[in-house]
Design a protein around this motif. Structure first.
Motif, PDB file in Angstrom:
ATOM      1  N   ALA A 102       0.812  -1.217   0.000  1.00 28.59           N
ATOM      2  CA  ALA A 102       0.000   0.000   0.000  1.00 28.59           C
ATOM      3  C   ALA A 102       0.847   1.269   0.000  1.00 28.59           C
ATOM      4  O   ALA A 102       0.488   2.258  -0.643  1.00 28.59           O
ATOM      5  CB  ALA A 102      -0.930  -0.004   1.215  1.00 28.59           C
ATOM      6  N   LEU A 103       1.968   1.245   0.705  1.00 25.71           N
ATOM      7  CA  LEU A 103       2.778   2.455   0.874  1.00 25.71           C
ATOM      8  C   LEU A 103       3.822   2.657  -0.213  1.00 25.71           C
ATOM      9  O   LEU A 103       4.045   3.771  -0.680  1.00 25.71           O
ATOM     10  CB  LEU A 103       3.491   2.416   2.232  1.00 25.71           C
ATOM     11  N   CYS A 104       4.482   1.579  -0.589  1.00 19.93           N
ATOM     12  CA  CYS A 104       5.626   1.698  -1.496  1.00 19.93           C
ATOM     13  C   CYS A 104       5.266   1.455  -2.954  1.00 19.93           C
ATOM     14  O   CYS A 104       6.029   1.843  -3.848  1.00 19.93           O
ATOM     15  CB  CYS A 104       6.731   0.714  -1.085  1.00 19.93           C
ATOM     16  N   GLY A 105       4.140   0.811  -3.198  1.00 19.30           N
ATOM     17  CA  GLY A 105       3.805   0.459  -4.573  1.00 19.30           C
ATOM     18  C   GLY A 105       4.875  -0.439  -5.151  1.00 19.30           C
ATOM     19  O   GLY A 105       5.159  -1.505  -4.611  1.00 19.30           O
ATOM     20  N   HIS A 106       5.500  -0.010  -6.239  1.00 16.51           N
ATOM     21  CA  HIS A 106       6.573  -0.795  -6.859  1.00 16.51           C
ATOM     22  C   HIS A 106       7.944  -0.134  -6.659  1.00 16.51           C
ATOM     23  O   HIS A 106       8.881  -0.409  -7.394  1.00 16.51           O
ATOM     24  CB  HIS A 106       6.286  -0.990  -8.346  1.00 16.51           C
ATOM     25  N   ASN A 107       8.027   0.720  -5.642  1.00 17.15           N
ATOM     26  CA  ASN A 107       9.278   1.406  -5.357  1.00 17.15           C
ATOM     27  C   ASN A 107       9.955   0.836  -4.118  1.00 17.15           C
ATOM     28  O   ASN A 107       9.302   0.283  -3.231  1.00 17.15           O
ATOM     29  CB  ASN A 107       9.026   2.901  -5.145  1.00 17.15           C
ATOM     30  N   LEU A 234      16.662   5.906   2.340  1.00 17.35           N
ATOM     31  CA  LEU A 234      15.327   5.513   1.892  1.00 17.35           C
ATOM     32  C   LEU A 234      14.252   6.169   2.757  1.00 17.35           C
ATOM     33  O   LEU A 234      14.421   6.313   3.976  1.00 17.35           O
ATOM     34  CB  LEU A 234      15.157   4.000   1.961  1.00 17.35           C
ATOM     35  N   PRO A 235      13.135   6.560   2.155  1.00 20.12           N
ATOM     36  CA  PRO A 235      12.034   7.095   2.959  1.00 20.12           C
ATOM     37  C   PRO A 235      11.429   6.010   3.838  1.00 20.12           C
ATOM     38  O   PRO A 235      11.343   4.849   3.445  1.00 20.12           O
ATOM     39  CB  PRO A 235      11.028   7.581   1.905  1.00 20.12           C
ATOM     40  N   ILE A 236      11.018   6.400   5.022  1.00 22.03           N
ATOM     41  CA  ILE A 236      10.343   5.497   5.945  1.00 22.03           C
ATOM     42  C   ILE A 236       8.862   5.847   5.932  1.00 22.03           C
ATOM     43  O   ILE A 236       8.460   6.940   6.319  1.00 22.03           O
ATOM     44  CB  ILE A 236      10.914   5.637   7.373  1.00 22.03           C
ATOM     45  N   HIS A 237       8.051   4.908   5.433  1.00 19.39           N
ATOM     46  CA  HIS A 237       6.604   5.102   5.347  1.00 19.39           C
ATOM     47  C   HIS A 237       5.938   4.391   6.527  1.00 19.39           C
ATOM     48  O   HIS A 237       6.384   3.322   6.949  1.00 19.39           O
ATOM     49  CB  HIS A 237       6.057   4.531   4.045  1.00 19.39           C
ATOM     50  N   ILE A 238       4.852   4.968   7.022  1.00 19.85           N
ATOM     51  CA  ILE A 238       4.220   4.436   8.235  1.00 19.85           C
ATOM     52  C   ILE A 238       2.712   4.329   8.055  1.00 19.85           C
ATOM     53  O   ILE A 238       2.068   5.246   7.552  1.00 19.85           O
ATOM     54  CB  ILE A 238       4.536   5.332   9.447  1.00 19.85           C
ATOM     55  N   ILE A 239       2.186   3.191   8.492  1.00 20.31           N
ATOM     56  CA  ILE A 239       0.749   2.974   8.543  1.00 20.31           C
ATOM     57  C   ILE A 239       0.351   2.703   9.982  1.00 20.31           C
ATOM     58  O   ILE A 239       1.068   2.008  10.709  1.00 20.31           O
ATOM     59  CB  ILE A 239       0.336   1.782   7.653  1.00 20.31           C
ATOM     60  N   GLY A 240      -0.774   3.261  10.408  1.00 23.02           N
ATOM     61  CA  GLY A 240      -1.307   2.921  11.719  1.00 23.02           C
ATOM     62  C   GLY A 240      -1.748   4.125  12.522  1.00 23.02           C
ATOM     63  O   GLY A 240      -1.314   5.254  12.295  1.00 23.02           O
ATOM     64  N   GLY A 262       8.430   9.387   5.022  1.00 22.85           N
ATOM     65  CA  GLY A 262       7.641   9.534   3.806  1.00 22.85           C
ATOM     66  C   GLY A 262       6.174   9.719   4.142  1.00 22.85           C
ATOM     67  O   GLY A 262       5.785  10.637   4.864  1.00 22.85           O
ATOM     68  N   ASN A 263       5.325   8.800   3.655  1.00 20.75           N
ATOM     69  CA  ASN A 263       3.886   8.878   3.902  1.00 20.75           C
ATOM     70  C   ASN A 263       3.540   8.332   5.286  1.00 20.75           C
ATOM     71  O   ASN A 263       4.116   7.354   5.744  1.00 20.75           O
ATOM     72  CB  ASN A 263       3.124   8.072   2.853  1.00 20.75           C
ATOM     73  N   ILE A 264       2.575   8.968   5.930  1.00 21.01           N
ATOM     74  CA  ILE A 264       1.986   8.445   7.163  1.00 21.01           C
ATOM     75  C   ILE A 264       0.484   8.394   6.951  1.00 21.01           C
ATOM     76  O   ILE A 264      -0.158   9.428   6.762  1.00 21.01           O
ATOM     77  CB  ILE A 264       2.321   9.321   8.389  1.00 21.01           C
TER      78      ILE A 264
END
Length: 281
Positions: A102-107, A234-240, A262-264
């Motif tokens: 969900a966060l990184c897609g294909h990256n 690298l960006p650190i993406h977070i869910i929660g 990155g994205n939260i």
């Protein structure tokens, strides 16, 4: 039709999709097959899904769940789901893969979960290539709601926080030391009990001592979970929910460690729906 589930220890989001259309979206309680057996999960699912989702409708189920990283836990979850749904096409993945997709897609990136529990992984755009095991709320889960709550309870009881804060906390939740010990050591799902104190921390996050507690916990999360990948660029993406509620403190902590956030986002469901429009499993 396919059914996508994003399951944490506290809640589960379900989306029944027909091609590009979301037909039904509901929420139920969360499940963790490392802490609950198949019979307990089946009983709860039977009650909560009744009348909300046609269990004959999904041709395939894509279940992303907390604790679903090990074969024994996957087997328990599959047993519970197989008792509810007619389809045999049941794919069970970790909640960590849900976050990465969900966060990184294909990256390439680092995908993290900060909710009731915590986890992280290194994602190369296709698969998880490295993961620091979460180890649960007793041995790990740094930065999670359970960890924050555990630290708050311990600091209050051991007089590590100012007396007015401790008194306010204990009074607000009507807590006593014997009551806390009973809930943590003798009643089910103590991780949820501990995580339930996160709102208090959020309400009082401007207090200097509470702010320091939060920074301490998030520093432990980064040092013990993401910095071990040695990919500081690298960006650190977070869910929660914890990530969203304490985004300011997380960004401050990351910056002090030379890391980039990155994205939260609160939930991976939108990203998962998009992902499964083109993927078959």
């Amino acid at each position: 039709m396919i059914l996508i589930a994003d399951c944490g220890s506290t809640k589960t989001d379900w989306a029944l999709c027909d091609n590009d259309t979301v037909v039904t979206r509901i929420k139920t309680q969360g499940f963790n097959p490392t802490q609950q057996n198949a019979e307990e999960i089946f009983a709860a699912l039977s009650t909560e899904l009744e009348g909300q989702i046609d269990t004959d409708a999904p041709q395939a189920i894509y279940f992303y769940g907390a604790g679903c990283a090990y074969e024994s836990a996957i087997k328990r979850m599959r047993t519970a789901l197989s008792g509810i749904f007619a389809t045999k096409e049941i794919y069970i993945y970790s909640d960590l893969l849900a976050a990465a997709r969900a966060l990184c897609g294909h990256n390439e990136g680092i995908a993290c979960i900060l909710g009731t529990g915590s986890n992280s992984c290194l994602f190369d755009g296709e698969k998880i290539t490295d993961n620091t095991p979460s180890l649960g709320y007793i041995l790990g889960d740094e930065g999670s709601g359970a960890h924050l709550g555990r630290q708050l309870v311990s600091d209050c009881i051991k007089k590590q926080l100012p007396a007015p804060i401790c008194e306010k906390f204990l009074k607000q939740y009507n807590l006593t030391v014997p009551g806390i010990l009973e809930r943590v050591y003798h009643e089910p799902l103590p991780n949820r009990f501990l995580a339930s104190f996160a709102p208090f921390l959020h309400e009082n996050r401007k207090n200097a001592e509470i702010h320091n507690l939060l920074v301490h916990c998030f520093t432990q999360f980064f040092q013990r979970n993401t910095m071990v990948y040695r990919r500081s660029w690298l960006p650190i993406h977070i869910i929660g929910s914890i990530g969203v509620s304490f985004a300011q403190e997380i960004k401050e902590t990351a910056e002090s460690l030379g890391l980039s956030i990155g994205n939260i986002v609160n939930s991976p469901m939108e990203g998962l729906i998009e992902y499964h429009k083109t993927k078959k499993q």
